[in-house]
Scaffold this active site. Structure first.
Site, PDB file in Angstrom:
ATOM      1  CB  ILE A 185      12.020 -36.926  40.071  1.00  0.00           C
ATOM      2  CG1 ILE A 185      10.449 -36.766  40.022  1.00  0.00           C
ATOM      3  CG2 ILE A 185      12.712 -36.771  38.885  1.00  0.00           C
ATOM      4  CD1 ILE A 185      10.027 -35.304  39.756  1.00  0.00           C
ATOM      5  CG  HIS A 243       8.486 -26.089  33.083  1.00  0.00           C
ATOM      6  ND1 HIS A 243       8.543 -25.190  34.097  1.00  0.00           N
ATOM      7  CD2 HIS A 243       8.234 -27.438  34.012  1.00  0.00           C
ATOM      8  CE1 HIS A 243       8.562 -25.718  35.472  1.00  0.00           C
ATOM      9  NE2 HIS A 243       8.360 -27.152  35.146  1.00  0.00           N
ATOM     10  CB  ALA A 271      15.512 -29.330  39.604  1.00  0.00           C
ATOM     11  NE  ARG A 272       9.466 -25.381  40.582  1.00  0.00           N
ATOM     12  CZ  ARG A 272       8.619 -26.545  40.165  1.00  0.00           C
ATOM     13  NH1 ARG A 272       9.183 -27.383  39.236  1.00  0.00           N
ATOM     14  NH2 ARG A 272       7.646 -26.784  40.806  1.00  0.00           N
ATOM     15  CD  GLU A 296       9.846 -22.161  33.626  1.00  0.00           C
ATOM     16  OE1 GLU A 296       9.083 -22.684  33.738  1.00  0.00           O
ATOM     17  OE2 GLU A 296      11.108 -22.966  34.039  1.00  0.00           O
TER      18      GLU A 296
END
Length: 309
Positions: free
Chosen positions: A148, A272, A224-225, A254
């Site tokens: 990515i 997301h 990403a996270r 989330e």
């Protein structure tokens, strides 16, 4: 081949469920209730993960198919010890996540979401939009240069932006310079984009010092996270103008993200959804169906647990 049962360890998207239901019987996992006899295949997601305790409770499972690229919430060592294969879906979402990163960069820098709200509120005419930040010939720093990260870098370079990156190891075959320290990368960048995997190695690697180095005209993007950012520090940086703006697709919690984000005009919020396109959903479903079929037929497939014991 006889119709087989899949054990769903967590809720899965409706399109994936419908595709599975065409070929398999689906059973929801209910802790405390044993699955039907003979169930060998379970399904989870990268966000829901897989624990050793789950595998211990389900000794008949031989394959867990996970939707997503992330592996940090899947106990691969436990799976390997118990002889359980782990299928996942790398590669198929790379290009769409990279597109989303560039989209969030533009949305944050050029105030696109804010401009939409400005027009809808009838403020155009009586008021004038505040200036946005140009990205032409600016520098983008990318943390994480896997599939990515490289796809983001190619796009940014194609836009005429300078590209540098940070990661644990240099990759001499890449055309973009490697910066060993994330803070130094932030200081040299107009835009900082996070494309690292989650997990303990990257937990809160973006802290107040990194954001301060990015500076008051800097743009922060995270695909990403949520765990890779010290979220209170990010909120403070946005509130105080330590950085100019942010584009976020992921959060520490989330979907119950910190409500302070909702009050900020200088952050673009996405649910997301970086990989949620028609094309990627089709590719993910096909990949999962293909991996499960390969397991049933004794053919090779990419097993994330292989060698992890």
């Amino acid at each position: 081949m006889a119709r087989e049962t899949l054990l769903l360890l967590c809720p899965i998207p409706a399109d994936l469920r419908a595709a599975f239901a065409q070929h398999y019987d689906l059973v929801e996992d209910k802790p405390g209730t044993p699955p039907p006899d003979g169930v060998r295949i379970a399904v989870t997601t990268a966000m829901a993960g897989l624990t050793d305790a789950q595998l211990e409770r389900l000794p008949g499972i031989r394959l867990v198919a996970s939707q997503g690229t992330g592996l940090e919430k899947l106990d691969l060592s436990a799976a390997a010890r118990r002889g359980v294969a782990i299928a996942f879906t790398p590669d198929v979402m790379t290009e769409d996540v990279a597109d989303a990163a560039i989209g969030l960069m533009y949305a944050a820098a050029r105030r696109i979401a804010q401009a939409d709200r400005f027009v809808r509120a009838g403020r155009w005419g009586p008021e004038r939009m505040a200036p946005s930040i140009s990205l032409h010939r600016k520098k983008v720093g990318i943390s994480g240069m896997g599939r990515i990260g490289q796809a983001i870098a190619r796009r940014a370079a194609g836009l005429g932006m300078g590209v540098a990156w940070h990661g644990p190891r240099a990759k001499p075959d890449l055309p973009w310079p490697h910066v060993p320290a994330l803070r130094d990368l932030a200081a040299a960048s107009d835009v900082l984009i996070m494309a690292v995997p989650g997990g303990s190695d990257t937990d809160r690697m973006v802290d107040a010092a990194v954001l301060e180095a990015l500076g008051p005209r800097g743009i922060f993007v995270n695909v990403a996270r949520g765990s890779v950012v010290d979220e209170p520090a990010l909120i403070a940086a946005l509130e105080q103008g330590t950085i100019a703006a942010a584009g976020l697709d992921v959060y520490a919690r989330e979907p119950a993200l910190d409500p302070r984000f909702l009050a900020l005009e200088n952050v673009v919020l996405a649910p997301h959804s970086a990989s949620i396109t028609y094309e990627t959903r089709q590719a993910i479903i096909a990949r999962m169906l293909g991996d499960i079929a390969a397991f049933r037929e004794g053919r090779e497939f990419l097993d994330a647990a292989a060698g992890a014991g």
